[in-house]
Scaffold this motif. Structure first.
Motif, PDB file in Angstrom:
ATOM      1  N   ILE A  96       0.950  -1.257   0.038  1.00  0.00           N
ATOM      2  CA  ILE A  96      -0.001   0.086  -0.030  1.00  0.00           C
ATOM      3  C   ILE A  96       0.900   1.129  -0.007  1.00  0.00           C
ATOM      4  N   GLU A  97       0.941   2.028  -1.035  1.00  0.00           N
ATOM      5  CA  GLU A  97       1.630   3.098  -1.166  1.00  0.00           C
ATOM      6  C   GLU A  97       0.809   4.472  -1.463  1.00  0.00           C
ATOM      7  N   ILE A  98       1.350   5.519  -0.829  1.00  0.00           N
ATOM      8  CA  ILE A  98       0.431   6.883  -0.778  1.00  0.00           C
ATOM      9  C   ILE A  98       0.863   7.408  -2.386  1.00  0.00           C
ATOM     10  N   GLN A  99      -0.331   7.969  -2.801  1.00  0.00           N
ATOM     11  CA  GLN A  99       0.058   8.418  -4.305  1.00  0.00           C
ATOM     12  C   GLN A  99       0.826   9.763  -4.466  1.00  0.00           C
ATOM     13  N   LYS A 100       1.443   9.953  -5.186  1.00  0.00           N
ATOM     14  CA  LYS A 100       2.395  11.052  -5.217  1.00  0.00           C
ATOM     15  C   LYS A 100       1.687  12.607  -5.454  1.00  0.00           C
ATOM     16  N   LYS A 101       0.638  12.531  -6.251  1.00  0.00           N
ATOM     17  CA  LYS A 101      -0.050  13.761  -6.505  1.00  0.00           C
ATOM     18  C   LYS A 101      -1.134  14.217  -5.454  1.00  0.00           C
ATOM     19  N   VAL A 110      -4.511   6.309  -1.872  1.00  0.00           N
ATOM     20  CA  VAL A 110      -3.173   5.429  -1.873  1.00  0.00           C
ATOM     21  C   VAL A 110      -3.450   4.282  -2.919  1.00  0.00           C
ATOM     22  N   ASN A 111      -2.334   3.791  -3.536  1.00  0.00           N
ATOM     23  CA  ASN A 111      -2.473   2.577  -4.502  1.00  0.00           C
ATOM     24  C   ASN A 111      -2.298   1.353  -3.760  1.00  0.00           C
ATOM     25  N   LEU A 112      -3.333   0.329  -4.139  1.00  0.00           N
ATOM     26  CA  LEU A 112      -3.349  -0.756  -3.641  1.00  0.00           C
ATOM     27  C   LEU A 112      -2.824  -2.203  -4.329  1.00  0.00           C
ATOM     28  N   TYR A 113      -1.682  -2.902  -3.906  1.00  0.00           N
ATOM     29  CA  TYR A 113      -1.226  -3.909  -4.757  1.00  0.00           C
ATOM     30  C   TYR A 113      -1.717  -5.133  -4.058  1.00  0.00           C
ATOM     31  N   VAL A 114      -2.127  -6.238  -4.937  1.00  0.00           N
ATOM     32  CA  VAL A 114      -2.446  -7.433  -4.247  1.00  0.00           C
ATOM     33  C   VAL A 114      -1.619  -8.324  -5.284  1.00  0.00           C
ATOM     34  N   ASP A 115      -0.906  -9.347  -4.492  1.00  0.00           N
ATOM     35  CA  ASP A 115      -0.058 -10.187  -5.182  1.00  0.00           C
ATOM     36  C   ASP A 115       0.904  -9.557  -6.054  1.00  0.00           C
ATOM     37  N   GLY A 175      -6.850   2.369  -6.613  1.00  0.00           N
ATOM     38  CA  GLY A 175      -6.537   3.400  -5.921  1.00  0.00           C
ATOM     39  C   GLY A 175      -7.756   3.726  -5.013  1.00  0.00           C
ATOM     40  N   LEU A 176      -7.413   4.004  -3.825  1.00  0.00           N
ATOM     41  CA  LEU A 176      -8.532   4.192  -2.827  1.00  0.00           C
ATOM     42  C   LEU A 176      -8.228   5.317  -1.825  1.00  0.00           C
ATOM     43  N   SER A 177      -9.201   5.985  -1.317  1.00  0.00           N
ATOM     44  CA  SER A 177      -9.071   7.068  -0.429  1.00  0.00           C
ATOM     45  C   SER A 177      -8.583   6.430   0.944  1.00  0.00           C
ATOM     46  N   VAL A 178      -7.734   7.329   1.605  1.00  0.00           N
ATOM     47  CA  VAL A 178      -7.347   6.772   2.864  1.00  0.00           C
ATOM     48  C   VAL A 178      -8.547   6.257   3.885  1.00  0.00           C
ATOM     49  N   GLU A 179      -9.488   7.239   3.638  1.00  0.00           N
ATOM     50  CA  GLU A 179     -10.695   6.965   4.659  1.00  0.00           C
ATOM     51  C   GLU A 179     -11.438   5.513   4.218  1.00  0.00           C
ATOM     52  N   THR A 180     -11.463   5.099   2.913  1.00  0.00           N
ATOM     53  CA  THR A 180     -11.875   3.739   2.602  1.00  0.00           C
ATOM     54  C   THR A 180     -11.125   2.882   3.237  1.00  0.00           C
ATOM     55  N   LEU A 182     -12.859  -5.923  -2.905  1.00  0.00           N
ATOM     56  CA  LEU A 182     -12.119  -4.754  -3.658  1.00  0.00           C
ATOM     57  C   LEU A 182     -13.269  -3.834  -4.349  1.00  0.00           C
ATOM     58  N   LYS A 183     -14.216  -4.632  -4.994  1.00  0.00           N
ATOM     59  CA  LYS A 183     -15.009  -3.898  -6.133  1.00  0.00           C
ATOM     60  C   LYS A 183     -15.969  -2.946  -4.948  1.00  0.00           C
ATOM     61  N   ASP A 184     -16.258  -3.495  -3.913  1.00  0.00           N
ATOM     62  CA  ASP A 184     -17.389  -3.014  -2.990  1.00  0.00           C
ATOM     63  C   ASP A 184     -16.536  -1.754  -2.240  1.00  0.00           C
ATOM     64  N   ALA A 185     -15.426  -1.876  -2.153  1.00  0.00           N
ATOM     65  CA  ALA A 185     -14.365  -0.649  -1.616  1.00  0.00           C
ATOM     66  C   ALA A 185     -14.179   0.311  -2.831  1.00  0.00           C
ATOM     67  N   ALA A 186     -14.344   0.026  -4.137  1.00  0.00           N
ATOM     68  CA  ALA A 186     -13.924   0.860  -5.214  1.00  0.00           C
ATOM     69  C   ALA A 186     -15.205   1.799  -5.287  1.00  0.00           C
ATOM     70  N   VAL A 187     -16.286   0.933  -5.382  1.00  0.00           N
ATOM     71  CA  VAL A 187     -17.712   1.630  -5.537  1.00  0.00           C
ATOM     72  C   VAL A 187     -17.994   2.840  -4.374  1.00  0.00           C
ATOM     73  N   GLU A 188     -17.590   2.343  -3.074  1.00  0.00           N
ATOM     74  CA  GLU A 188     -17.668   3.134  -1.736  1.00  0.00           C
ATOM     75  C   GLU A 188     -16.922   4.444  -2.099  1.00  0.00           C
ATOM     76  N   ASP A 189     -15.553   4.286  -2.252  1.00  0.00           N
ATOM     77  CA  ASP A 189     -14.613   5.329  -2.507  1.00  0.00           C
ATOM     78  C   ASP A 189     -15.189   6.212  -3.883  1.00  0.00           C
ATOM     79  N   GLU A 190     -15.812   5.532  -4.789  1.00  0.00           N
ATOM     80  CA  GLU A 190     -16.567   6.428  -6.124  1.00  0.00           C
ATOM     81  C   GLU A 190     -17.596   7.336  -5.584  1.00  0.00           C
TER      82      GLU A 190
END
Length: 128
Positions: A7-12, A17-22, A28-33, A50-58
């Protein structure tokens, strides 16, 4: 199911954050999510989660953009919907943001019309 490897913080945008699996970038998700979903390095996560988290973030992003627009000027429901759709939010996120705006009393077409008439009504004749 996969393991969150990084999990890395986005530069801009430090609030996302950017989320990496395997070892592969997934989304990309908000820190809040991220915190709300309790996602952390080494944890396992399913594709549906992950889909649920992305929709919630959207949805949260759409509501945040709606609030930014409302801080500039009052909007009708239609203007809010069109503005969010123009920013290419999912239809589900647009509906969520508009409903939440109505719930909080930020979007009210009747109040908008009354305010519009009180400000601009004297400039126009009765017919207009």
């Amino acid at each position: 199911m996969g393991t969150i490897t990084k999990i890395e913080i986005q530069k801009k945008n430090k609030q996302r954050v950017n989320l990496y699996v395997d070892e592969e970038f997934v989304c990309g998700l908000s820190v809040e999510t991220l915190v709300k979903r309790r996602l952390k390095t080494g944890g396992t996560v399913g594709l549906d989660d992950l889909k649920d988290a992305a929709v919630e973030d959207e949805k949260n992003g759409a509501f945040h953009d709606l609030l930014k627009a409302l801080s500039v000027k009052k909007l009708t429901v239609k203007e809010a919907e069109d503005g969010l759709a123009k920013k290419e939010y999912l239809n589900e996120a647009v509906l969520y943001a508009v409903e939440k705006g109505k719930e909080y009393g930020y979007l009210d077409d009747a109040a908008y019309a009354e305010e519009y008439l009180s400000v601009y009504g004297e400039r126009c004749g009765k017919l207009k």
